[in-house]
Scaffold this motif. Structure first.
Motif, PDB file in Angstrom:
ATOM      1  N   ARG A 134       0.828  -1.215   0.000  1.00 35.45           N
ATOM      2  CA  ARG A 134       0.000   0.000   0.000  1.00 35.45           C
ATOM      3  C   ARG A 134       0.861   1.263   0.000  1.00 35.45           C
ATOM      4  O   ARG A 134       0.470   2.276  -0.557  1.00 35.45           O
ATOM      5  CB  ARG A 134      -0.926   0.014   1.218  1.00 35.45           C
ATOM      6  CG  ARG A 134      -1.865  -1.163   1.303  1.00 35.45           C
ATOM      7  CD  ARG A 134      -3.130  -0.980   0.545  1.00 35.45           C
ATOM      8  NE  ARG A 134      -3.968   0.012   1.188  1.00 35.45           N
ATOM      9  CZ  ARG A 134      -4.911   0.686   0.564  1.00 35.45           C
ATOM     10  NH1 ARG A 134      -5.126   0.500  -0.715  1.00 35.45           N
ATOM     11  NH2 ARG A 134      -5.647   1.561   1.207  1.00 35.45           N
ATOM     12  N   CYS A 162      -6.297  -2.064   3.518  1.00 36.72           N
ATOM     13  CA  CYS A 162      -7.238  -2.070   2.394  1.00 36.72           C
ATOM     14  C   CYS A 162      -8.110  -0.825   2.443  1.00 36.72           C
ATOM     15  O   CYS A 162      -8.172  -0.138   3.458  1.00 36.72           O
ATOM     16  CB  CYS A 162      -8.103  -3.324   2.423  1.00 36.72           C
ATOM     17  SG  CYS A 162      -9.105  -3.468   3.909  1.00 36.72           S
ATOM     18  N   ASN A 186      -9.759   5.204  -1.525  1.00 39.40           N
ATOM     19  CA  ASN A 186      -8.371   5.215  -1.983  1.00 39.40           C
ATOM     20  C   ASN A 186      -7.844   6.629  -2.174  1.00 39.40           C
ATOM     21  O   ASN A 186      -6.650   6.879  -1.989  1.00 39.40           O
ATOM     22  CB  ASN A 186      -8.235   4.409  -3.275  1.00 39.40           C
ATOM     23  CG  ASN A 186      -6.791   4.286  -3.705  1.00 39.40           C
ATOM     24  OD1 ASN A 186      -6.352   4.972  -4.631  1.00 39.40           O
ATOM     25  ND2 ASN A 186      -6.058   3.438  -3.014  1.00 39.40           N
ATOM     26  N   HIS A 189      -6.556   7.526   1.107  1.00 35.60           N
ATOM     27  CA  HIS A 189      -5.309   6.791   1.347  1.00 35.60           C
ATOM     28  C   HIS A 189      -4.139   7.475   0.631  1.00 35.60           C
ATOM     29  O   HIS A 189      -3.067   7.648   1.214  1.00 35.60           O
ATOM     30  CB  HIS A 189      -5.449   5.347   0.873  1.00 35.60           C
ATOM     31  CG  HIS A 189      -4.187   4.570   0.941  1.00 35.60           C
ATOM     32  ND1 HIS A 189      -3.549   4.286   2.135  1.00 35.60           N
ATOM     33  CD2 HIS A 189      -3.412   4.036  -0.031  1.00 35.60           C
ATOM     34  CE1 HIS A 189      -2.446   3.605   1.895  1.00 35.60           C
ATOM     35  NE2 HIS A 189      -2.339   3.439   0.585  1.00 35.60           N
TER      36      HIS A 189
END
Length: 198
Positions: A134, A162, A186, A189
């Motif tokens: 990640r 995740c 995302n 993230h």
């Protein structure tokens, strides 16, 4: 989607657990794992396009192909078919090494990574590797599906592993929401990763 002919996929073997779990679980059949029939009480009538995909659901799936790590068998096939019905172009493997190789060497070719973790894949080893993955590839949304989860996670609580995590059995609405929410989460993230680099 087919893998490129120059990929030596056949040389890789899946990492299988060699130790039995403390409590053995009965494998789920494809019928109990995935129910992609739309809820009947909502009056939903799917419109199928010429290619057999359900139209009106395309917005859930990313535009780039989805890479799925899933064990061989009925359950994995049900997941693949479910994602294809939601408009996703899907490539799959049962080997985590192949998954990593595909992601690292062609990271801009993938729109989403789906990890279906069950008793045949070494979920501890995969979860230990995910934070590094990640960090290295923050732009790839990750959706985890696990039979060990007790509830779905659509928030930002577990971004190190995740973007979204859902439990089995997977409902039509949960899978559809997971596809779109993973892409939204995302973005957060990526922002966190950019801040950490400063």
């Amino acid at each position: 989607m087919k893998f490129p002919s120059n990929w030596p996929i056949s040389r890789f073997a899946s990492r299988r657990k060699t130790h039995p779990k403390e409590t053995e679980r009965v494998p789920q059949s494809a019928e109990t794992f995935l129910d992609l029939s739309p809820p009947s009480n909502q009056g939903f009538t799917p419109q199928t396009s010429e290619n057999g995909k359900v139209s009106g659901l395309r917005s859930s799936a990313p535009q780039l192909p989805i890479l799925i790590l899933t064990p061989e068998g009925e359950t994995g096939e049900a997941l693949i078919k479910g994602l294809e019905k939601l408009g996703g172009e899907v490539a799959h493997t049962s080997c985590f090494d192949v998954t990593l190789n595909l992601l690292v060497t062609n990271s801009r070719d993938w729109g989403l990574l789906v990890l279906f973790l069950d008793e045949t894949l070494d979920s501890d080893w995969i979860n230990d590797s995910l934070p590094s993955l990640r960090t290295l590839l923050p732009h790839i949304p990750v959706l985890q599906i696990s039979s060990e989860r007790v509830s779905n996670l659509f928030g930002l609580e577990d971004l190190a592993l995740c973007d979204v995590a859902i439990k089995t059995p997977v409902s039509h609405s949960a899978l559809k929401l997971a596809l779109s929410q993973a892409q939204v989460n995302n973005r957060f993230h990526q922002l966190r990763q950019a801040r950490n680099r400063i």
